[in-house]
Scaffold this active site. Structure first.
Site, PDB file in Angstrom:
ATOM      1  N   GLN A 185      49.018  51.677  46.800  1.00 47.45           N
ATOM      2  CA  GLN A 185      49.173  52.002  48.226  1.00 47.45           C
ATOM      3  C   GLN A 185      47.820  52.140  48.922  1.00 47.45           C
ATOM      4  OE1 GLN A 185      50.218  53.866  45.675  1.00 47.45           O
ATOM      5  NE2 GLN A 185      49.966  56.069  46.012  1.00 47.45           N
ATOM      6  N   SER A 234      37.714  46.960  29.071  1.00 50.35           N
ATOM      7  CA  SER A 234      36.297  47.070  28.715  1.00 50.35           C
ATOM      8  C   SER A 234      36.022  46.388  27.377  1.00 50.35           C
ATOM      9  CB  SER A 234      35.888  48.542  28.624  1.00 50.35           C
ATOM     10  OG  SER A 234      36.023  49.174  29.865  1.00 50.35           O
ATOM     11  N   GLN A 256      32.623  52.104  23.859  1.00 47.50           N
ATOM     12  CA  GLN A 256      33.531  51.227  24.600  1.00 47.50           C
ATOM     13  C   GLN A 256      34.966  51.355  24.111  1.00 47.50           C
ATOM     14  OE1 GLN A 256      32.974  49.121  27.441  1.00 47.50           O
ATOM     15  NE2 GLN A 256      31.376  50.666  27.356  1.00 47.50           N
ATOM     16  N   HIS A 259      37.296  53.819  25.833  1.00 45.10           N
ATOM     17  CA  HIS A 259      37.761  53.559  27.199  1.00 45.10           C
ATOM     18  C   HIS A 259      39.276  53.420  27.259  1.00 45.10           C
ATOM     19  CE1 HIS A 259      34.567  53.376  30.102  1.00 45.10           C
ATOM     20  NE2 HIS A 259      33.801  52.656  29.317  1.00 45.10           N
ATOM     21  N   GLU A 323      31.452  41.506  28.361  1.00 45.80           N
ATOM     22  CA  GLU A 323      31.099  42.337  29.516  1.00 45.80           C
ATOM     23  C   GLU A 323      29.745  43.004  29.264  1.00 45.80           C
ATOM     24  OE1 GLU A 323      32.893  46.236  31.921  1.00 45.80           O
ATOM     25  OE2 GLU A 323      33.575  45.767  29.889  1.00 45.80           O
ATOM     26  N   HIS A 324      29.615  43.668  28.125  1.00 43.89           N
ATOM     27  CA  HIS A 324      28.359  44.301  27.713  1.00 43.89           C
ATOM     28  C   HIS A 324      27.862  43.607  26.446  1.00 43.89           C
ATOM     29  CE1 HIS A 324      30.759  47.565  29.672  1.00 43.89           C
ATOM     30  NE2 HIS A 324      29.622  47.770  30.308  1.00 43.89           N
ATOM     31  N   HIS A 416      32.432  12.638  65.166  1.00 46.13           N
ATOM     32  CA  HIS A 416      31.179  13.112  64.577  1.00 46.13           C
ATOM     33  C   HIS A 416      30.030  12.188  64.990  1.00 46.13           C
ATOM     34  CE1 HIS A 416      33.697  15.683  62.119  1.00 46.13           C
ATOM     35  NE2 HIS A 416      32.639  16.182  61.493  1.00 46.13           N
TER      36      HIS A 416
END
Length: 443
Positions: A185, A234, A256, A259, A323-324, A416
């Site tokens: 929301q 992650s 990690q 997570h 990601e890492h 053009h």
């Protein structure tokens, strides 16, 4: 967490081994989010209050957080917490200020000047998840670049009750439009606007499956808002040689894994003994982690991979695109030119992934799920837009006209072509008139 020898696997097995845990959104989430988005668009603030009460089990007295509430939150924080957040703010600001670009001006040929200028996105929305622990670090990672880019309006939404740390960091980042709403929301409110919540041009921030789906839906609607990047679980990948510290590697993998159950952690090493020692260290460190149960679930889809060489580790990492990416080798800096796909890279024994999550200065909003092949870590550019400018002199147009006319004819775009030739004709008329005036004057 299993250990495998890479060379013992077939190509299909190798590919299967690197598969990420499936993101199970399901048709039910899509339908639920679509209903929420439609409800907010139709009923605005009334829907926000009802949905917040339904999903967060609280009905806020006000959708917007007052200045008095922010001041009170600041007074409740310890000096130690404020100092930590201020230090993180300074480092993140320093790194992101350095990302500012200068205007570009180039004369591509005589009389033809092209420029590139940067402008901030006018209005942005920042989503900060709720949950068992506050995430002021996410406010920093989103609020600091928005502030430095110069976005004129910054809206922040977070599920109530909003933690004191979040309100304090919002104040550091100059954010005054803060709202007690979360979930899909909140995304809908920022995308389409309500009586209380301003509509924004782009939405940033992580969230659960419902938030992620809401971001996807509003970004696919031309009446909605753009978003930062696709989101996923992650992940971290560690490349290690025999000089690496197994305790450090285990700690990084677990940081990690804690997570969430859908996180994935991977070790790549040509040293079987390192893999064995890391496996042992993980079991020891798990015993003292409050979130050990969550980490164990993540470790179920995680792997320790023994390769033949460091070069093979690099090849696998580039294919996976973590990601890492942590590099714990004798000369980690030497590997950087060889690394192509990663959200953020951490070099050496003394660069744990945690520092990037909080306070080194880089941004912790990173592409996951293999999106590092095409997406970058969040930065100042994401809160800005580029515009190009061109300016031609009359002589410049005369020189360039034959090229443009030829290309327009080839593409069958006569208007053009006409936009150029009408100017050339006008120039020719002016030149004829000027020549006549000179002749008359001389006569």
């Amino acid at each position: 967490m299993k250990t495998v020898v890479w060379q013992s696997l077939s190509e299909n097995q190798q590919e299967s081994l690197l598969q990420r845990p499936a993101i199970t959104e399901g048709a039910n989430i899509t339908a639920i989010v679509a209903d929420v988005v439609a409800d907010v668009r139709q009923r605005g603030d009334e829907a926000l209050l009802e949905l917040t009460e339904k999903f967060d089990r609280v009905r806020p007295d006000s959708i917007r957080v007052s200045e008095q509430e922010v001041t009170a939150a600041t007074s409740r924080l310890s000096d130690n917490m404020k100092q930590a957040l201020q230090q993180a703010y300074q480092n993140i600001a320093t790194f992101h200020k350095a990302q500012k670009t200068k205007p570009l001006r180039v004369e591509t040929q005589p009389g033809v000047v092209c420029e590139q200028v940067t402008r901030p996105i006018n209005s942005v929305g920042l989503y900060i998840p709720g949950g068992s622990a506050p995430l002021p670090s996410t406010v920093l990672m989103l609020g600091v670049p928005a502030q430095i880019a110069g976005c004129r309006q910054v809206v922040l939404c977070s599920p109530p009750p909003i933690a004191d740390e979040i309100l304090y960091v919002a104040q550091l980042c100059g954010i005054t439009e803060i709202y007690n709403i979360g979930g899909s929301q909140a995304i809908a409110a920022m995308a389409y606007g309500t009586k209380s919540v301003a509509r924004v041009d782009k939405i940033f921030g992580p969230g659960n499956a419902f938030v992620t789906e809401a971001k996807r839906q509003v970004s696919n609607d031309f009446r909605g808002a753009a978003i930062d990047m696709p989101a996923g679980p992650s992940e971290v990948l560690v490349i290690a040689d025999k000089t690496a510290d197994p305790d450090f590697i285990a700690a990084d993998l677990l940081s990690q894994a804690e997570h969430g159950p859908d996180s994935q952690v991977i070790l790549l090493t040509p040293e079987p003994s390192i893999a064995d020692r890391v496996a042992d260290a993980i079991q020891l460190q798990l015993k003292v982690l409050p979130r050990a149960d969550i980490a164990r679930q993540a470790l179920g889809s995680s792997i320790l991979i023994v390769t033949e060489t460091i070069s093979q580790c690099i090849s696998i990492s580039n294919h996976y695109g973590p990601e890492h990416l942590i590099v714990q080798t004798r000369e980690p800096r030497e590997l950087v030119p060889l690394l192509d796909n990663a959200g953020s890279i951490f070099l050496g024994d003394w660069s744990p992934e945690s520092v990037g999550d909080y306070a080194s200065g880089t941004n912790h909003v990173l592409p996951t799920y293999g999106y590092t092949r095409t997406y970058s870590s969040l930065g100042l550019a994401d809160f800005s837009k580029r515009m190009t400018v061109q300016e031609l002199t009359a002589d410049g147009l005369k020189i360039l006209a034959p090229t443009v006319v030829t290309m327009a004819e080839a593409e069958g775009l006569d208007a053009h072509k006409r936009a150029v030739t009408i100017r050339i004709e006008k120039l020719q008329q002016q030149e004829i008139l000027k020549a006549q005036q000179v002749e008359e004057k001389e006569a």
